[in-house]
Design a protein around this motif. Structure first.
Motif, PDB file in Angstrom:
ATOM      1  N   UNK A  95     -28.112 -23.711 -59.981  1.00  0.00           N
ATOM      2  CA  UNK A  95     -28.776 -24.902 -60.108  1.00  0.00           C
ATOM      3  C   UNK A  95     -27.804 -25.606 -61.129  1.00  0.00           C
ATOM      4  N   UNK A  96     -27.355 -24.758 -62.102  1.00  0.00           N
ATOM      5  CA  UNK A  96     -26.205 -25.439 -63.138  1.00  0.00           C
ATOM      6  C   UNK A  96     -25.117 -26.255 -62.506  1.00  0.00           C
ATOM      7  N   UNK A  97     -24.578 -25.532 -61.634  1.00  0.00           N
ATOM      8  CA  UNK A  97     -23.306 -26.138 -61.032  1.00  0.00           C
ATOM      9  C   UNK A  97     -23.610 -27.573 -60.157  1.00  0.00           C
ATOM     10  N   UNK A  98     -24.800 -27.419 -59.808  1.00  0.00           N
ATOM     11  CA  UNK A  98     -25.259 -28.906 -58.991  1.00  0.00           C
ATOM     12  C   UNK A  98     -25.752 -29.861 -60.017  1.00  0.00           C
ATOM     13  N   UNK A  99     -25.639 -29.640 -61.168  1.00  0.00           N
ATOM     14  CA  UNK A  99     -25.964 -30.810 -62.424  1.00  0.00           C
ATOM     15  C   UNK A  99     -25.171 -31.863 -62.313  1.00  0.00           C
ATOM     16  N   UNK A 100     -25.460 -32.954 -62.749  1.00  0.00           N
ATOM     17  CA  UNK A 100     -24.924 -34.229 -62.962  1.00  0.00           C
ATOM     18  C   UNK A 100     -23.928 -34.307 -64.106  1.00  0.00           C
ATOM     19  N   UNK A 101     -24.055 -33.422 -65.143  1.00  0.00           N
ATOM     20  CA  UNK A 101     -23.614 -33.590 -66.211  1.00  0.00           C
ATOM     21  C   UNK A 101     -22.119 -33.646 -66.124  1.00  0.00           C
ATOM     22  N   UNK A 102     -21.233 -34.482 -66.777  1.00  0.00           N
ATOM     23  CA  UNK A 102     -19.775 -34.695 -66.719  1.00  0.00           C
ATOM     24  C   UNK A 102     -19.001 -33.418 -67.332  1.00  0.00           C
ATOM     25  N   UNK A 103     -19.537 -32.651 -68.004  1.00  0.00           N
ATOM     26  CA  UNK A 103     -18.887 -31.508 -68.459  1.00  0.00           C
ATOM     27  C   UNK A 103     -18.971 -30.528 -67.361  1.00  0.00           C
ATOM     28  N   UNK A 104     -20.218 -30.380 -66.661  1.00  0.00           N
ATOM     29  CA  UNK A 104     -20.471 -29.574 -65.462  1.00  0.00           C
ATOM     30  C   UNK A 104     -19.518 -29.984 -64.274  1.00  0.00           C
ATOM     31  N   UNK A 105     -19.323 -31.323 -64.123  1.00  0.00           N
ATOM     32  CA  UNK A 105     -18.439 -31.764 -63.076  1.00  0.00           C
ATOM     33  C   UNK A 105     -17.003 -31.276 -63.059  1.00  0.00           C
ATOM     34  N   UNK A 106     -16.567 -31.449 -64.482  1.00  0.00           N
ATOM     35  CA  UNK A 106     -15.332 -30.910 -64.532  1.00  0.00           C
ATOM     36  C   UNK A 106     -15.165 -29.195 -64.360  1.00  0.00           C
ATOM     37  N   UNK A 107     -16.195 -28.632 -64.854  1.00  0.00           N
ATOM     38  CA  UNK A 107     -16.090 -27.177 -64.462  1.00  0.00           C
ATOM     39  C   UNK A 107     -16.289 -26.909 -63.122  1.00  0.00           C
TER      40      UNK A 107
END
Length: 194
Positions: free
Chosen positions: A118-130
């Motif tokens: 769930x976390x990796x599918x999130x739209x947060x730009x920091x998550x996108x970077x990771x």
């Protein structure tokens, strides 16, 4: 500097001093405790900060969201997990070992494994970077296991199998151990077609 030391001194947002790296380490360890106790839905940055003994505002200087924090934990686990040391001359054997290793990375931690997808599918730009960094690391491991003449299309197919299988496990359809077996069977169909 060892690889694990360099991981602890680098976070998504910036290079860390020793004290900052210690704070991030405390936050990631606290997040695992909060996840185990309250689950991903009950986890908040405020709870993690309290568990780690740091101010909430301090936690937010390192992590923009709980999704970002969980993605960071997975990223650190991936980098700290060495590739399976396979000297087998058969690239298929090397690729299967690599995919199994990655698929089982958080399999023994039910709360974390459920949160990662769930976390990796999130739209947060920091998550996108990771997510990009994690994808590049996995791609690199698959390519290395396949060898210098790896077909890019085969690498992409194997990435899709892995990603799809992880989503499937994250949705609770199968355990991560079952998913690792399924990834292996699917990869064999690509690497050794009948």
């Amino acid at each position: 500097m060892s690889e694990s030391e360099s991981i602890s001194l680098e976070a998504t947002r910036r290079r860390l001093t020793g004290k900052q790296a210690d704070t991030v380490d405390r936050l990631t360890r606290a997040a695992l405790l909060v996840l185990a106790r309250d689950g991903f839905s009950g986890m908040t940055i405020r709870l993690v900060a309290a568990e780690a003994g740091v101010a909430t505002a301090t936690a937010y200087t390192y992590f923009s969201s709980k999704e970002h924090l969980v993605a960071e934990i997975f990223w650190r686990r991936l980098l700290a997990s060495p590739s399976p040391a396979s000297e087998d001359p058969d690239p298929t054997v090397r690729v299967l070992a690599e995919l199994r290793n990655i698929a089982l990375l958080v399999a023994d931690e039910q709360a974390l494994s459920g949160a990662v997808t769930g976390a990796l599918l999130g739209p947060d730009p920091d998550v996108e970077h990771l997510r990009t960094r994690i994808g590049m690391e996995i791609r690199g491991r698959i390519a290395k296991a396949l060898g210098p003449d790896a077909d890019t299309e085969v690498i992409e197919w194997l990435e899709m199998i892995y990603a799809g299988a992880l989503v499937r496990a994250g949705m609770g359809y199968e355990s991560y151990s079952e998913i690792a077996d399924r990834i292996e069977r699917a990869a064999l169909r690509i690497l050794r077609p009948a």
